[in-house]
Design an enzyme around this catalytic site. Sequence first.
Site, PDB file in Angstrom:
ATOM      1  CG  ASP A  36      -5.940  -2.236  -0.765  1.00 27.45           C
ATOM      2  OD1 ASP A  36      -5.764  -3.191   0.005  1.00 27.45           O
ATOM      3  OD2 ASP A  36      -5.633  -1.056  -0.469  1.00 27.45           O
ATOM      4  CG  ASP A  69      -3.730  -6.240   0.533  1.00 29.71           C
ATOM      5  OD1 ASP A  69      -2.794  -6.893   1.044  1.00 29.71           O
ATOM      6  OD2 ASP A  69      -4.747  -5.916   1.169  1.00 29.71           O
ATOM      7  CG  HIS A  88      -1.295  -2.532   2.917  1.00 33.35           C
ATOM      8  ND1 HIS A  88      -1.892  -2.361   1.697  1.00 33.35           N
ATOM      9  CD2 HIS A  88      -2.080  -3.408   3.585  1.00 33.35           C
ATOM     10  CE1 HIS A  88      -2.979  -3.088   1.635  1.00 33.35           C
ATOM     11  NE2 HIS A  88      -3.124  -3.738   2.771  1.00 33.35           N
ATOM     12  CG  ASN A 141      -3.788  -6.859   5.190  1.00 34.00           C
ATOM     13  OD1 ASN A 141      -3.695  -6.058   4.258  1.00 34.00           O
ATOM     14  ND2 ASN A 141      -4.947  -7.293   5.612  1.00 34.00           N
ATOM     15  CG  HIS A 142      -5.412  -9.698   1.712  1.00 33.51           C
ATOM     16  ND1 HIS A 142      -6.329 -10.705   1.543  1.00 33.51           N
ATOM     17  CD2 HIS A 142      -6.025  -8.767   2.470  1.00 33.51           C
ATOM     18  CE1 HIS A 142      -7.448 -10.390   2.149  1.00 33.51           C
ATOM     19  NE2 HIS A 142      -7.295  -9.202   2.726  1.00 33.51           N
ATOM     20  CG  HIS A 177      -5.187  -1.874   5.452  1.00 31.60           C
ATOM     21  ND1 HIS A 177      -5.349  -3.207   5.155  1.00 31.60           N
ATOM     22  CD2 HIS A 177      -5.500  -1.757   6.759  1.00 31.60           C
ATOM     23  CE1 HIS A 177      -5.746  -3.850   6.240  1.00 31.60           C
ATOM     24  NE2 HIS A 177      -5.854  -3.002   7.222  1.00 31.60           N
TER      25      HIS A 177
HETATM   26 MN    MN Z   1      -6.683  -4.858   0.801  1.00 29.53          MN
END
Ligand code: MN
Length: 483
Positions: free
Chosen positions: A8, A49, A175, A84-85, A209
């Site tokens: 992240d 991410d 993630h 996910n980003h 995540h």
């Molecule tokens: Mn994130």
Amino acid sequence: MKFAHIADVHLGREQFNQPFRYEDYLKAFREAIEKSVKANVDFILIAGDLFHVSRPSPRTIRDAVEVLELPRRKGIPVFAIEGNHDKTIRETSVFDLLEHLGLIYTVGLKREPREGEFQGSKRLSENRYLIWGQVGDLEIHGLRHHTRWQLIRNDGAINVLKALFKGKKGILMLHQAIDYLAKDTPYQDAFDLKLSELPDGFSYYALGHIHVRRIAEPSQTGLSGPLAYPGSLERTEVREASHLIRYSSRDRKPKIMENREGPKGFYIVEDFQPKFVEVDARPFYSVRVEGNSKSELKKKVEEVSSLIPKDAIAVITLEGTVKGGIALAEFNDLLKDSGIRYYTFRSRVVGEAVLSKERLSEEELFTEWERELLMHLRVEPKEFSEGLTEFVSWLMERYEKGTPSNVPVSKKTGATPEMKEEKTAEAREEAPQKARVPEKPPEEKKPAKTGKSGKEEKDHEGKPVPKPKNPGSLDAWLRRGKP
Ligand SMILES: [Mn+2]
């Protein structure tokens, strides 16, 4: 064997629309990589991410390349998955670019096999390969972010993760939000997987995540290795503040304390035991001031501002019941000479006339999704509109191509078979919803900001999904997309 576990990073994010926040996120990434290289790790993991968006700006890509060259020069491989980003359904992503430049190795499902010093692959079906990282005898497995309903199908009858990683050992990078670890965090609403849905057999589960750090030992989980979230490298929202200031109506002076979720960093893992290494994130103050008149609130805000360091970010929430309500603009003026790097006011003040007796919280007034939306509109309107634009173009792409039996996708978009396959697969999954616009569109596009996607995704479970021929097999899952 010693490695770094980072997650992240959200490179490219200009939090609060402040350019200095771009630099902060980059600085944290550089520090984590420099500390990893200095610690002489054998390899580095980035558990999703890395980027804040799937199409980072040229500047962001350039900065990522510059930082990732540090380990490459030392011969330290970096293994990554998309979060996910930064995941994408496009054929070529920024991850492919970084991989092409020899800066990272992505692991998971690919169309092409990978060969080389640090990679292994296994053919799963005609055009699907499982790719993993290889350092000595150690295998580094992983899968990019998926929604729960992609991973756990037919009410749990199919568990894609368990099928895919059956009998595998080493490290597993994911993630996803695991309920067991998310439940006592500010991200408790996030939910992708139950603990029991994780494949057993790995010596270390390198997770991303959840933006705060958490570890669960095998003695707690019954799994073969520890589960670990290092958390994000910078503070991505108010719940990750470094300090909390509370000044309630009863208090004579403000209370200041450190937030236990505040420290930011990553893990250096030796013998599969993670040790937290802090990075120097910018001080971030979460301030709550309560008052029953405008003058009381103003006086308290002034008092509190002297406690906030100049280089800090401050999110100041005003609370209380004030006759006639308040205008936030009046409060902005109060602090304009304070020298605080960035501050913003939020109001939970209730005007007496509206709600006299009971104070309803935002939680009670709005649904989770509405609050998410409001937060984006209030805090980061620019970012929100970018996300929306991206979502709309994604939606248009999807609708433009019609039903799976309909159009030769490749003619129009130049999509490769893999892209076609992926898209068709998605279209099929969504088939029952095709006739109408999804009710809550931005969820799928921007779920992770607060990790609150879980509940909505759970809803998908109950929806009818076309049955594969042999629902129990991994092969069926892999073939789903084929015409
Ligand atoms: Mn994130």
